[in-house]
Design a protein around this motif. Structure first.
Motif, PDB file in Angstrom:
ATOM      1  N   ALA A 178      14.878  -0.807 100.808  1.00 53.64           N
ATOM      2  CA  ALA A 178      15.189   0.507  99.887  1.00 53.64           C
ATOM      3  C   ALA A 178      16.547   0.609 100.532  1.00 53.64           C
ATOM      4  O   ALA A 178      17.413   1.881  99.403  1.00 53.64           O
ATOM      5  N   ALA A 179      16.638   0.689 101.075  1.00 47.56           N
ATOM      6  CA  ALA A 179      17.485   1.416 102.419  1.00 47.56           C
ATOM      7  C   ALA A 179      18.566  -0.247 102.257  1.00 47.56           C
ATOM      8  O   ALA A 179      19.884   1.305 102.203  1.00 47.56           O
ATOM      9  N   LEU A 212      15.613  -2.963  94.698  1.00 48.24           N
ATOM     10  CA  LEU A 212      15.790  -3.370  95.545  1.00 48.24           C
ATOM     11  C   LEU A 212      15.145  -2.008  95.707  1.00 48.24           C
ATOM     12  O   LEU A 212      14.626  -1.863  96.098  1.00 48.24           O
ATOM     13  N   VAL A 213      16.020  -1.160  95.410  1.00 42.68           N
ATOM     14  CA  VAL A 213      15.835   0.582  96.206  1.00 42.68           C
ATOM     15  C   VAL A 213      14.208   0.929  94.810  1.00 42.68           C
ATOM     16  O   VAL A 213      13.104   1.418  95.526  1.00 42.68           O
ATOM     17  N   VAL A 262      20.806   7.157 101.991  1.00 40.37           N
ATOM     18  CA  VAL A 262      20.301   5.636 103.106  1.00 40.37           C
ATOM     19  C   VAL A 262      19.794   5.797 104.076  1.00 40.37           C
ATOM     20  O   VAL A 262      19.330   5.238 104.797  1.00 40.37           O
ATOM     21  N   LEU A 263      20.903   6.582 105.279  1.00 43.03           N
ATOM     22  CA  LEU A 263      20.182   7.601 106.471  1.00 43.03           C
ATOM     23  C   LEU A 263      18.617   8.398 106.672  1.00 43.03           C
ATOM     24  O   LEU A 263      17.555   6.938 106.972  1.00 43.03           O
ATOM     25  N   PRO A 264      18.622   8.612 105.326  1.00 40.55           N
ATOM     26  CA  PRO A 264      16.454   8.896 105.693  1.00 40.55           C
ATOM     27  C   PRO A 264      16.003   8.035 105.030  1.00 40.55           C
ATOM     28  O   PRO A 264      14.718   7.751 105.565  1.00 40.55           O
ATOM     29  N   THR A 265      16.554   7.421 104.217  1.00 35.68           N
ATOM     30  CA  THR A 265      15.251   5.900 103.492  1.00 35.68           C
ATOM     31  C   THR A 265      15.326   5.087 104.978  1.00 35.68           C
ATOM     32  O   THR A 265      14.490   4.828 104.685  1.00 35.68           O
ATOM     33  N   LEU A 266      16.436   4.607 105.893  1.00 30.71           N
ATOM     34  CA  LEU A 266      16.586   3.853 106.545  1.00 30.71           C
ATOM     35  C   LEU A 266      15.439   4.489 107.682  1.00 30.71           C
ATOM     36  O   LEU A 266      14.415   3.950 108.296  1.00 30.71           O
ATOM     37  N   MET A 267      15.171   6.180 107.574  1.00 25.70           N
ATOM     38  CA  MET A 267      14.595   6.067 109.021  1.00 25.70           C
ATOM     39  C   MET A 267      13.506   6.578 108.382  1.00 25.70           C
ATOM     40  O   MET A 267      12.275   6.287 109.630  1.00 25.70           O
ATOM     41  N   TYR A 268      12.575   7.287 107.542  1.00 28.09           N
ATOM     42  CA  TYR A 268      11.244   7.240 106.990  1.00 28.09           C
ATOM     43  C   TYR A 268      10.617   6.463 105.703  1.00 28.09           C
ATOM     44  O   TYR A 268       9.545   7.141 106.112  1.00 28.09           O
ATOM     45  N   SER A 269      11.250   5.825 105.247  1.00 31.05           N
ATOM     46  CA  SER A 269      10.733   4.718 103.655  1.00 31.05           C
ATOM     47  C   SER A 269       9.840   4.449 105.012  1.00 31.05           C
ATOM     48  O   SER A 269      10.028   3.440 106.294  1.00 31.05           O
TER      49      SER A 269
END
Length: 497
Positions: free
Chosen positions: A351-352, A392-393, A468-475
């Motif tokens: 996703a990221a 992908l997302v 991008v950053l929130p997805t990388l952190m929490y997904s």
């Protein structure tokens, strides 16, 4: 005899064969058939949405007698009321689907709304009838996208949910591809009513599938007694069914013990928050919400701006503009592969990276600014890449809405009082998609009109970059806790759902 037993006894007398073992039970309750039936329901919804898009402008002029100057306004209104109905009704049907004992009941109710809305659009000769019909079509879509996805989450294991959502992506793409083409050709060759003849045929197939399917939890009451036969086929099916209903049974037992006060002497029972509120507190859900909204904005922004832009730059007519969308939609056909990767590796990096790749592909679309073969090739190539990035997302985050529910129940089995929260979770996805469908055309259209195509492309890229950053952190769970879980603390990743 209680009220429920009396109702069941009455229904057994009124409905032939009710209460008896259904024919072809194993086939009708199989995972493959349920997934296929729900993908067909999604295809039907997307097909009915798209098949009348090329017809509406002509219907407004020929049947409703709207002036040529007002056509664009009313086309926009008819598109907007669909998205608004999707936005409004999704949480309502999500709650009802989780509250009701059967997903199938809600699906059949949605089918009635769908048939009614299609009939209104078919016979309507006033703006009011068309607007009401389009609103009902949005309401029926909320049923499909909430209940169908929830039923698929009920049916497949958590480890295969991503792959199942990949098939949903394929069904969506197929509907998007064929519906405008069929609508335009049939209208041109056979007229207005012939278009709706095709739609009612598609609905007819959908009716057959929705009536035929049997939910696994309902099939279990006929199939469980057969475990004594020890046949390999029945043994496999029973294991599958027990896996499907066991989490709910555990949750019901926990809920029962909580009600009877078996927690600890003198302890105050903890008041449960509504499932929707529990889900909205999850950072994983919020990240999935943003990603889904951005994908929806991307698709609808392209829908609303690209046809006119390629007409201005390349002189392409509606056929050429329609064909160029093939480049954007084609990558969705690898959805099951992306879903398999999601199940195997988790949604975080897929996703990221998808959101991150959307940024340069959106920005590079500004380079398409004059008429040449090279520019046409560049446009198609960028649309393929943008379509691949959004796939992908979309597929990876679509599975998150069910996976978060599974994690929550593992943490606290009686969190949802013994019921599923899949439908309410997917209603959040529906709201995200509807919000993107409303915002995408408005923002893209306004920016393009005031500042041009090039400004519009980097404006849309900003929306992708923010996530991008929130997805990388929490997904898939908080990234720091995910690293700890690799060292033996597997519960930690789930704890931050």
């Amino acid at each position: 005899m209680g009220l429920v037993q009396k109702k069941d006894a009455l229904l057994d007398r009124l409905i032939p064969f009710r209460g008896k073992r259904p024919i072809l039970l194993e086939q009708r309750s199989s995972t493959g058939f349920i997934v296929f039936a729900m993908c067909w329901a999604v295809f039907t919804d997307v097909f009915l949405y798209g098949v009348i898009i090329p017809v509406i402008p002509f219907a407004l002029e020929d049947r409703v007698h709207v002036s040529a100057d007002d056509r664009q306004h009313w086309v926009s209104v008819l598109l907007a009321v669909y998205a608004a109905a999707l936005l409004f009704f999704s949480p309502i049907f999500g709650f009802l689907a989780d509250w009701a004992g059967s997903r199938k009941t809600t699906l059949l109710a949605g089918l009635v709304i769908l048939a009614g809305s299609t009939l209104m659009l078919c016979v309507g000769k006033t703006i009011t009838v068309l607007v009401v019909g389009r609103t009902l079509q949005g309401a029926s879509a909320s049923v499909v996208w909430v209940v169908a996805l929830a039923l698929m989450a009920d049916t497949v294991s958590e480890e295969e949910s991503g792959k199942a959502m990949g098939y949903v992506g394929m069904a969506t793409s197929l509907g998007v591809l064929v519906s405008p083409l069929i609508g335009g050709v049939v209208y041109e060759r056979a007229g207005y009513y012939a278009v709706f003849g095709v739609t009612f045929a598609v609905i007819g197939v959908d009716i057959v599938f929705r009536f035929a399917l049997i939910e696994k939890k309902h099939a279990a009451k006929w199939m469980e007694p057969e475990t004594s036969s020890h046949s390999p086929a029945s043994s496999h099916t029973d294991v599958e069914l027990r896996n499907q209903i066991e989490p709910q049974s555990v949750a019901e037992k926990n809920a029962s013990s909580a009600v009877t006060g078996s927690t600890s002497p003198g302890a105050k029972p903890k008041r449960k928050s509504p499932p929707m509120l529990v889900l909205l507190k999850s950072r994983r859900i919020l990240v999935a919400f943003w990603g889904s909204m951005v994908v929806s904005m991307t698709m609808t922004a392209i829908d609303s701006t690209l046809p006119l832009y390629v007409n201005q730059i390349f002189g392409w007519d509606s056929l050429g503009a329609g064909l160029v969308f093939l480049a954007l939609i084609a990558p969705n056909f690898v959805g099951p592969v992306v879903g398999h990767w999601t199940d195997k590796y988790g949604p975080r990096w897929l996703a990221a990276s998808g959101l991150l790749l959307c940024v340069p592909f959106w920005v590079l679309l500004r380079l398409v600014d004059h008429n040449s073969v090279g520019q046409a090739v560049l446009l198609c190539a960028l649309l393929v890449l943008l379509g691949a990035a959004t796939t992908l997302v979309m597929i990876s985050l679509l599975a998150e809405f069910s996976k978060v529910c599974d994690v929550k129940v593992r943490q606290e089995p009686n969190l949802f009082a013994g019921k599923s929260a899949y439908a309410q979770s997917y209603s959040i996805f529906n709201v995200a998609w509807a919000a993107g469908s409303l915002l995408g055309p408005l923002i893209a259209g306004a920016v393009k009109s005031s500042a041009g195509w090039k400004t519009m492309t980097w404006t849309m890229s900003i929306w992708c970059a923010v996530g991008v950053l929130p997805t990388l952190m929490y997904s898939g769970g908080m990234i720091t806790r995910s690293k700890r879980s690799a060292d033996g603390g597997g519960v930690l990743e789930e704890a931050n759902s």
